[in-house]
Design an enzyme around this catalytic site. Sequence first.
Site, PDB file in Angstrom:
ATOM      1  N   GLU A  96       0.831  -1.210   0.000  1.00 12.24           N
ATOM      2  CA  GLU A  96       0.000   0.000   0.000  1.00 12.24           C
ATOM      3  C   GLU A  96       0.866   1.260   0.000  1.00 12.24           C
ATOM      4  O   GLU A  96       0.577   2.230  -0.718  1.00 12.24           O
ATOM      5  CB  GLU A  96      -0.923  -0.004   1.224  1.00 12.24           C
ATOM      6  N   SER A 136      -7.910  -9.747   6.740  1.00 11.30           N
ATOM      7  CA  SER A 136      -7.815 -10.615   5.564  1.00 11.30           C
ATOM      8  C   SER A 136      -7.856 -12.096   5.933  1.00 11.30           C
ATOM      9  O   SER A 136      -7.595 -12.954   5.089  1.00 11.30           O
ATOM     10  CB  SER A 136      -6.529 -10.299   4.782  1.00 11.30           C
TER      11      SER A 136
END
Length: 311
Positions: free
Chosen positions: A126, A266
């Site tokens: 990210e 996740s």
Amino acid sequence: MKIILANPRGFCAGVNMAIDALEAALRAFGAPLYVYHEIVHNRPIVERFRAKGVVFVDDIAAVPAGATVLYSAHGVAPEIRRQSAERNLRAIDATCPLVTKVHTEAVRFAREGYTIVLIGHEGHDEVVGTMGEAPANMVLVEDAADVAALPFPPDAKLAYLTQTTLSVDETAGIVAALKTRYPQIVGPSKDDICYATQNRQEAVKDLVPEADVVIVLGSQNSSNSNRLAEIARQAGRPAYLIDSAAELQDDWFRPTDTVLVTAGASAPEDHVEAVVEHLREKFGAEVETRTVREEHVSFPLPRELRILARN
Ligand code: SF4
């Protein structure tokens, strides 16, 4: 033994969307299907998709010209989009909208002439993607020591942004250090740390005083999962970050322990269930679910797949 199941835990809206997008793309285009970076930072999920013919790449040059590539939930730099276009790839963007929001802020601040201080972890997918939006106008800081070492004059035109999956408390400390050194610094209108990261951390913080041991389902490279284990350790509890029940060691537990079980954004729920099942079988554990906050967030599939569904 008692198990406290933290709620919220596990999949966030961005991960749900990215996984649904990859499944829809597989149905539409078949294998092999290429994904730039891990679709989400979770080993069992990556392995499941690999078994279905998904090829994960860290370099767009590894995708055959004209093939389909899906960008992961963590987002990509504009340079990657350019390389995809150059190779004539069909690109599907499964970037989480909350990551896209940070990209948009970076573009806006850079356009307005700010130098941007990004708070995040070096090398995280990210962070690499966000920095790629304005590479000449952005520096990365990981902690307060990095803030002290910033080379800018006291009156520099500065803005700050953050990675979405950081520790809420540590980030507040880094922002405070930035504001002390550069009182004029501006930030995003609303926190960049996403709702899912904040809620999972809040749940662990609230529930950890009742626990003797903490189990966090999540992968070693998952930023938000690591932060959950850190919070538990900071509260003085042993905390184990594991991908699956197969990694559990019975000598982590005493038969009368209270075990707090949570999962990063996740980590799939079936692995949480397998941990609970193991502790039930081995220690006769009883389960109590504790909801600290309700979540009602969902994101639509990427535009490219919605268009496909309409046609
Ligand atoms: S953790 Fe937050 S930013 Fe990351 S995919 Fe989930 S909702 Fe989006």
